[in-house]
Design an enzyme around this catalytic site. Structure first.
Site, PDB file in Angstrom:
ATOM      1  N   THR A 177     -13.790 -13.572 -23.690  1.00  0.00           N
ATOM      2  CA  THR A 177     -14.607 -12.642 -23.056  1.00  0.00           C
ATOM      3  C   THR A 177     -15.447 -11.872 -24.008  1.00  0.00           C
ATOM      4  O   THR A 177     -14.769 -11.460 -25.128  1.00  0.00           O
ATOM      5  CB  THR A 177     -13.959 -11.947 -21.884  1.00  0.00           C
ATOM      6  OG1 THR A 177     -13.426 -12.928 -20.926  1.00  0.00           O
ATOM      7  CG2 THR A 177     -14.960 -10.906 -21.257  1.00  0.00           C
ATOM      8  N   ARG A 214     -11.889 -18.417  -7.998  1.00  0.00           N
ATOM      9  CA  ARG A 214     -11.367 -17.179  -8.734  1.00  0.00           C
ATOM     10  C   ARG A 214     -12.537 -16.466  -9.265  1.00  0.00           C
ATOM     11  O   ARG A 214     -13.532 -16.748  -9.872  1.00  0.00           O
ATOM     12  CB  ARG A 214     -10.478 -17.801  -9.634  1.00  0.00           C
ATOM     13  CG  ARG A 214      -9.668 -16.535 -10.423  1.00  0.00           C
ATOM     14  CD  ARG A 214     -10.203 -16.132 -11.869  1.00  0.00           C
ATOM     15  NE  ARG A 214      -9.497 -15.019 -12.442  1.00  0.00           N
ATOM     16  CZ  ARG A 214      -9.743 -14.502 -13.361  1.00  0.00           C
ATOM     17  NH1 ARG A 214     -10.654 -14.829 -14.150  1.00  0.00           N
ATOM     18  NH2 ARG A 214      -9.151 -13.326 -14.090  1.00  0.00           N
ATOM     19  N   VAL A 215     -12.673 -14.942  -8.908  1.00  0.00           N
ATOM     20  CA  VAL A 215     -13.498 -13.965  -9.339  1.00  0.00           C
ATOM     21  C   VAL A 215     -12.932 -13.306 -10.655  1.00  0.00           C
ATOM     22  O   VAL A 215     -11.957 -12.640 -10.411  1.00  0.00           O
ATOM     23  CB  VAL A 215     -14.205 -13.235  -8.330  1.00  0.00           C
ATOM     24  CG1 VAL A 215     -15.045 -12.178  -8.629  1.00  0.00           C
ATOM     25  CG2 VAL A 215     -14.416 -13.822  -7.145  1.00  0.00           C
ATOM     26  N   SER A 216     -13.703 -13.219 -11.553  1.00  0.00           N
ATOM     27  CA  SER A 216     -13.372 -12.672 -12.854  1.00  0.00           C
ATOM     28  C   SER A 216     -13.732 -11.139 -12.730  1.00  0.00           C
ATOM     29  O   SER A 216     -14.802 -10.778 -12.162  1.00  0.00           O
ATOM     30  CB  SER A 216     -14.081 -13.027 -13.976  1.00  0.00           C
ATOM     31  OG  SER A 216     -14.118 -12.325 -15.081  1.00  0.00           O
ATOM     32  N   ASP A 217     -12.890 -10.320 -13.337  1.00  0.00           N
ATOM     33  CA  ASP A 217     -13.303  -8.852 -13.653  1.00  0.00           C
ATOM     34  C   ASP A 217     -14.620  -8.493 -14.219  1.00  0.00           C
ATOM     35  O   ASP A 217     -15.024  -7.532 -14.017  1.00  0.00           O
ATOM     36  CB  ASP A 217     -12.144  -8.280 -14.187  1.00  0.00           C
ATOM     37  CG  ASP A 217     -11.907  -8.640 -15.703  1.00  0.00           C
ATOM     38  OD1 ASP A 217     -11.716  -9.992 -15.862  1.00  0.00           O
ATOM     39  OD2 ASP A 217     -12.418  -7.990 -16.523  1.00  0.00           O
ATOM     40  N   THR A 244     -11.590  -6.810 -21.377  1.00  0.00           N
ATOM     41  CA  THR A 244     -11.072  -8.022 -21.555  1.00  0.00           C
ATOM     42  C   THR A 244      -9.660  -8.308 -21.504  1.00  0.00           C
ATOM     43  O   THR A 244      -8.887  -7.288 -21.423  1.00  0.00           O
ATOM     44  CB  THR A 244     -11.582  -8.731 -23.021  1.00  0.00           C
ATOM     45  OG1 THR A 244     -11.093  -9.973 -23.378  1.00  0.00           O
ATOM     46  CG2 THR A 244     -11.143  -7.798 -24.218  1.00  0.00           C
ATOM     47  N   ILE A 272      -6.344 -10.231 -19.139  1.00  0.00           N
ATOM     48  CA  ILE A 272      -6.282 -10.982 -17.757  1.00  0.00           C
ATOM     49  C   ILE A 272      -6.990 -10.002 -16.638  1.00  0.00           C
ATOM     50  O   ILE A 272      -6.593  -9.069 -16.402  1.00  0.00           O
ATOM     51  CB  ILE A 272      -4.615 -11.079 -17.307  1.00  0.00           C
ATOM     52  CG1 ILE A 272      -3.810 -11.543 -18.602  1.00  0.00           C
ATOM     53  CG2 ILE A 272      -4.380 -11.431 -15.901  1.00  0.00           C
ATOM     54  CD1 ILE A 272      -3.524 -12.969 -18.274  1.00  0.00           C
ATOM     55  N   GLY A 273      -7.976 -10.898 -16.006  1.00  0.00           N
ATOM     56  CA  GLY A 273      -8.675 -10.220 -15.158  1.00  0.00           C
ATOM     57  C   GLY A 273      -8.078  -9.472 -13.818  1.00  0.00           C
ATOM     58  O   GLY A 273      -8.574  -8.441 -13.430  1.00  0.00           O
TER      59      GLY A 273
END
Ligand code: ASP
Length: 311
Positions: free
Chosen positions: A174, A202-205, A223, A225-226
């Site tokens: 990222t 799945r929604v990323s941070d 950056t 693991i979300g």
């Protein structure tokens, strides 16, 4: 706010497992420094923190080495879905796109949405916006990513995350940029292809305030693991701590102590309105590079495990 502030800049290209022995350090350092130099030039010319952050994110998205834009990792169904966000510190305004496909620079959509009433759009809405903005259809898939995905499919997707680290001519991670401009304004931007191999939807941070946050006191891009970043609400947590009176150093140390205690796998870059620059990680490596206008520095050879560094 004054117009005599020395601009500051920090960028990252992801976090993850070790770069050692993969022959990647020099190439990654060169790629990051090139971007730091170009973007700092904009800040030195009086461009806004927001413009500098958007340009920095575009350059990182366009570099196939990093997991954002071109070179994004593939999800479990073999498709690329990207997320990006932008936050302007003075207006304290967040905008972003979640799981957008077939565009070159998701950060451009986040930038456009800064001026809109509806400021964060997900897949179908993001696709409609791309059409409205007449963005050309762009396939960000690279051969290298496709091969990696095919290999991982053979292994039944056993890894919890794609390699987020840039190796050789391609790699992952990222990307993020945080800038302080000559008028003392802060902006933060983050863009990602996600963890790789994740479930559809799945929604990323990276397009949440947990992963990207700024106000007039500080800005942070995360950056790693979300899910870990969301559970710590890391970016907003650090910024709120600074807002409530902690120094950036204290806010980073405290937040990374907590993240370590909770066994999180993540990293962050940050800066504050006084011009302090910081990065931190619990993961093996975070790929950060920064400049205060005089010297450049990076995090590439930091020791494994939790490290917090403030310039
Ligand atoms: N934070 C990103 C995500 O979980 C991945 C990364 O930073 O590499 O979507």
């Amino acid at each position: 706010m004054s117009d005599s502030v020395q601009p500051k800049l920090i960028v990252h290209g992801g976090a993850g497992s070790s770069l050692q022995g993969k022959g990647g350090i020099d190439a990654v350092r060169q790629a990051l420094y090139q971007i730091v130099d170009e973007v700092y030039g904009l800040l030195r010319d009086g461009k806004s923190a927001t413009d500098a952050v958007v340009r920095g994110c575009q350059l990182l998205e366009d570099n196939p080495r990093f997991n954002a834009g071109t070179g994004s990792v593939l999800q479990s169904d073999g498709q690329i879905r990207m997320s990006a966000s932008l936050m302007e510190g003075i207006s304290q305004r967040f905008s972003g796109v979640i799981n957008v496909s077939r565009v070159k620079n998701p950060i451009d959509m986040a930038k456009f949405l800064q001026g809109e009433r509806d400021r964060t759009l997900s897949d179908m809405g993001a696709a409609e916006l791309a059409r409205e903005l007449h963005l050309p259809i762009f396939d960000p898939t690279t051969d290298k990513r496709l091969k990696e995905w095919l290999q991982d499919r053979k292994d039944n997707f056993q890894r919890s995350m794609a390699n987020v680290i840039a190796e050789d001519e391609a790699g992952r991670g990222t990307i993020g940029v945080v800038a302080l401009d000559s008028q003392g304004r802060i902006a933060a931007g983050t863009s990602t292809g996600g963890k790789g191999f994740e479930r559809i939807g799945r929604v990323s941070d990276s397009a949440m305030p947990a992963g990207n946050y700024a106000n007039r006191f500080a800005g942070v891009s995360c950056t790693g693991i979300g899910e870990d970043i969301v559970d710590e609400c890391l970016a907003a947590r650090i910024v709120v701590r600074v807002t409530d009176g902690m120094s950036l150093q204290e806010a980073m140390v405290r937040s990374f102590e907590e993240a370590t205690e909770n066994q999180r796998d993540l990293g962050a870059i940050a800066l504050d309105a006084q011009g302090n620059i910081a990065w931190g990680k619990t993961s093996e490596v975070v790929l950060a590079a920064y400049t205060d206008g005089e010297t450049r520095g990076d995090s590439l050879e930091a020791e494994n495990g939790t490290v917090v560094f403030v310039v």
